[in-house]
Design a protein around this motif. Structure first.
Motif, PDB file in Angstrom:
ATOM      1  N   ARG A  21      37.006  20.758 -15.275  1.00 43.47           N
ATOM      2  CA  ARG A  21      38.081  21.661 -15.686  1.00 43.47           C
ATOM      3  C   ARG A  21      38.824  22.105 -14.445  1.00 43.47           C
ATOM      4  O   ARG A  21      38.247  22.696 -13.553  1.00 43.47           O
ATOM      5  N   GLY A  22      40.073  21.793 -14.391  1.00 45.60           N
ATOM      6  CA  GLY A  22      40.870  22.131 -13.227  1.00 45.60           C
ATOM      7  C   GLY A  22      41.117  20.902 -12.380  1.00 45.60           C
ATOM      8  O   GLY A  22      40.796  19.790 -12.766  1.00 45.60           O
ATOM      9  N   CYS A  23      41.703  21.099 -11.227  1.00 41.48           N
ATOM     10  CA  CYS A  23      42.086  19.998 -10.352  1.00 41.48           C
ATOM     11  C   CYS A  23      41.346  20.109  -9.031  1.00 41.48           C
ATOM     12  O   CYS A  23      41.133  21.200  -8.517  1.00 41.48           O
ATOM     13  N   ASN A  24      40.966  18.979  -8.481  1.00 46.33           N
ATOM     14  CA  ASN A  24      40.307  18.977  -7.174  1.00 46.33           C
ATOM     15  C   ASN A  24      41.327  19.145  -6.065  1.00 46.33           C
ATOM     16  O   ASN A  24      41.300  20.108  -5.332  1.00 46.33           O
ATOM     17  N   ALA A  25      42.231  18.202  -5.957  1.00 48.36           N
ATOM     18  CA  ALA A  25      43.251  18.263  -4.926  1.00 48.36           C
ATOM     19  C   ALA A  25      44.249  17.153  -5.167  1.00 48.36           C
ATOM     20  O   ALA A  25      43.944  16.155  -5.811  1.00 48.36           O
ATOM     21  N   ALA A  26      45.424  17.317  -4.671  1.00 44.87           N
ATOM     22  CA  ALA A  26      46.413  16.257  -4.751  1.00 44.87           C
ATOM     23  C   ALA A  26      46.086  15.207  -3.693  1.00 44.87           C
ATOM     24  O   ALA A  26      45.541  15.524  -2.637  1.00 44.87           O
ATOM     25  N   ASN A  27      46.409  13.960  -3.996  1.00 40.24           N
ATOM     26  CA  ASN A  27      46.191  12.896  -3.027  1.00 40.24           C
ATOM     27  C   ASN A  27      47.004  13.137  -1.759  1.00 40.24           C
ATOM     28  O   ASN A  27      46.508  12.983  -0.656  1.00 40.24           O
ATOM     29  N   PRO A  47      61.696  31.454 -22.754  1.00 36.54           N
ATOM     30  CA  PRO A  47      60.738  31.413 -23.865  1.00 36.54           C
ATOM     31  C   PRO A  47      59.894  30.136 -23.824  1.00 36.54           C
ATOM     32  O   PRO A  47      60.241  29.178 -23.147  1.00 36.54           O
ATOM     33  N   THR A  48      58.826  30.130 -24.553  1.00 36.99           N
ATOM     34  CA  THR A  48      57.913  28.985 -24.736  1.00 36.99           C
ATOM     35  C   THR A  48      57.341  28.462 -23.418  1.00 36.99           C
ATOM     36  O   THR A  48      57.246  27.263 -23.205  1.00 36.99           O
ATOM     37  N   HIS A  49      56.977  29.370 -22.533  1.00 37.76           N
ATOM     38  CA  HIS A  49      56.276  29.041 -21.283  1.00 37.76           C
ATOM     39  C   HIS A  49      57.084  28.140 -20.363  1.00 37.76           C
ATOM     40  O   HIS A  49      56.530  27.297 -19.659  1.00 37.76           O
ATOM     41  N   SER A  50      58.400  28.305 -20.352  1.00 38.83           N
ATOM     42  CA  SER A  50      59.276  27.525 -19.479  1.00 38.83           C
ATOM     43  C   SER A  50      59.802  28.414 -18.359  1.00 38.83           C
ATOM     44  O   SER A  50      59.942  29.627 -18.532  1.00 38.83           O
ATOM     45  N   TYR A  51      60.104  27.789 -17.211  1.00 34.40           N
ATOM     46  CA  TYR A  51      60.520  28.544 -16.029  1.00 34.40           C
ATOM     47  C   TYR A  51      61.609  27.794 -15.281  1.00 34.40           C
ATOM     48  O   TYR A  51      61.568  26.575 -15.159  1.00 34.40           O
ATOM     49  N   GLN A  52      62.564  28.551 -14.762  1.00 36.59           N
ATOM     50  CA  GLN A  52      63.540  28.004 -13.829  1.00 36.59           C
ATOM     51  C   GLN A  52      63.011  28.286 -12.425  1.00 36.59           C
ATOM     52  O   GLN A  52      62.833  29.448 -12.049  1.00 36.59           O
ATOM     53  N   LEU A  53      62.729  27.225 -11.678  1.00 34.97           N
ATOM     54  CA  LEU A  53      62.197  27.351 -10.325  1.00 34.97           C
ATOM     55  C   LEU A  53      63.241  26.931  -9.307  1.00 34.97           C
ATOM     56  O   LEU A  53      64.011  26.002  -9.539  1.00 34.97           O
ATOM     57  N   VAL A  73      60.760  23.689 -15.542  1.00 33.20           N
ATOM     58  CA  VAL A  73      59.418  23.212 -15.883  1.00 33.20           C
ATOM     59  C   VAL A  73      58.880  23.978 -17.086  1.00 33.20           C
ATOM     60  O   VAL A  73      59.348  25.068 -17.408  1.00 33.20           O
ATOM     61  N   LYS A  74      57.879  23.382 -17.722  1.00 32.13           N
ATOM     62  CA  LYS A  74      57.227  24.007 -18.864  1.00 32.13           C
ATOM     63  C   LYS A  74      55.725  23.784 -18.764  1.00 32.13           C
ATOM     64  O   LYS A  74      55.276  22.677 -18.465  1.00 32.13           O
ATOM     65  N   PHE A  75      54.954  24.847 -18.994  1.00 27.99           N
ATOM     66  CA  PHE A  75      53.501  24.738 -19.076  1.00 27.99           C
ATOM     67  C   PHE A  75      53.134  24.471 -20.530  1.00 27.99           C
ATOM     68  O   PHE A  75      53.626  25.148 -21.428  1.00 27.99           O
ATOM     69  N   THR A  76      52.286  23.500 -20.756  1.00 25.67           N
ATOM     70  CA  THR A  76      51.915  23.139 -22.116  1.00 25.67           C
ATOM     71  C   THR A  76      50.491  22.591 -22.148  1.00 25.67           C
ATOM     72  O   THR A  76      49.956  22.188 -21.121  1.00 25.67           O
ATOM     73  N   LEU A  90      45.712  21.910 -19.508  1.00 28.10           N
ATOM     74  CA  LEU A  90      46.960  22.576 -19.188  1.00 28.10           C
ATOM     75  C   LEU A  90      47.768  21.659 -18.281  1.00 28.10           C
ATOM     76  O   LEU A  90      47.264  21.172 -17.271  1.00 28.10           O
ATOM     77  N   SER A  91      49.003  21.414 -18.634  1.00 22.30           N
ATOM     78  CA  SER A  91      49.857  20.505 -17.876  1.00 22.30           C
ATOM     79  C   SER A  91      51.191  21.173 -17.583  1.00 22.30           C
ATOM     80  O   SER A  91      51.631  22.062 -18.312  1.00 22.30           O
ATOM     81  N   VAL A  92      51.842  20.718 -16.529  1.00 21.92           N
ATOM     82  CA  VAL A  92      53.185  21.167 -16.181  1.00 21.92           C
ATOM     83  C   VAL A  92      54.106  19.967 -16.335  1.00 21.92           C
ATOM     84  O   VAL A  92      53.856  18.910 -15.773  1.00 21.92           O
ATOM     85  N   ILE A  93      55.163  20.148 -17.112  1.00 24.01           N
ATOM     86  CA  ILE A  93      56.114  19.078 -17.367  1.00 24.01           C
ATOM     87  C   ILE A  93      57.464  19.468 -16.771  1.00 24.01           C
ATOM     88  O   ILE A  93      57.946  20.583 -17.000  1.00 24.01           O
ATOM     89  N   LYS A  94      58.059  18.559 -16.018  1.00 26.16           N
ATOM     90  CA  LYS A  94      59.419  18.799 -15.537  1.00 26.16           C
ATOM     91  C   LYS A  94      60.377  18.418 -16.645  1.00 26.16           C
ATOM     92  O   LYS A  94      60.413  17.277 -17.097  1.00 26.16           O
ATOM     93  N   LEU A  95      61.142  19.407 -17.123  1.00 22.55           N
ATOM     94  CA  LEU A  95      62.075  19.185 -18.207  1.00 22.55           C
ATOM     95  C   LEU A  95      63.451  18.747 -17.703  1.00 22.55           C
ATOM     96  O   LEU A  95      64.233  18.163 -18.442  1.00 22.55           O
ATOM     97  N   GLY A  96      63.739  19.074 -16.452  1.00 20.95           N
ATOM     98  CA  GLY A  96      65.048  18.716 -15.897  1.00 20.95           C
ATOM     99  C   GLY A  96      65.451  19.690 -14.803  1.00 20.95           C
ATOM    100  O   GLY A  96      64.613  20.246 -14.113  1.00 20.95           O
ATOM    101  N   GLU A  97      66.753  19.849 -14.670  1.00 22.39           N
ATOM    102  CA  GLU A  97      67.303  20.733 -13.650  1.00 22.39           C
ATOM    103  C   GLU A  97      68.227  21.752 -14.328  1.00 22.39           C
ATOM    104  O   GLU A  97      68.664  21.551 -15.442  1.00 22.39           O
TER     105      GLU A  97
END
Length: 98
Positions: A21-27, A47-53, A73-76, A90-97
């Motif tokens: 459960r969770g992530c070890n590290a990025a390559n 709304p719906t767990h989305s964020y402008q970063l 991005v959106k957490f889903t 739990l995943s993070v999806i890039k929805l666009g810009e």
């Protein structure tokens, strides 16, 4: 993120064990770059767990001081298929810009 030379960098984390459960590290946590030059800020919570970063990279050489990208991005939760079961991850999806 778009790099100063116009190339794109995509951050990804690879899970080494399907039962973990969770992530070890990025390559490569910051491919071709210096993480101390990278900053991000949450500009707007949607709304719906989305964020402008806003993701920025400062430059230490050349005439440009740096560059920024506006990423949406959106957490889903997604189903992760195991040989005999399915787990929600739990995943993070890039929805666009923006």
């Amino acid at each position: 993120m778009t790099n100063l030379n116009g190339d794109n960098t995509t951050a990804a984390v690879f899970i080494e064990s399907a039962n973990l459960r969770g992530c070890n590290a990025a390559n490569y946590p910051y491919p071709g770059g210096d993480e101390t030059l990278i900053t991000y800020s949450i500009e707007k919570i949607l709304p719906t767990h989305s964020y402008q970063l806003k993701v920025c990279e400062r430059s230490t050489e050349g005439s440009m001081s740096g560059s920024c990208d506006n990423v949406l991005v959106k957490f889903t939760h997604l189903d992760y298929q195991l040989p005999n079961s399915t787990k929600q991850v739990l995943s993070v999806i890039k929805l666009g810009e923006w």
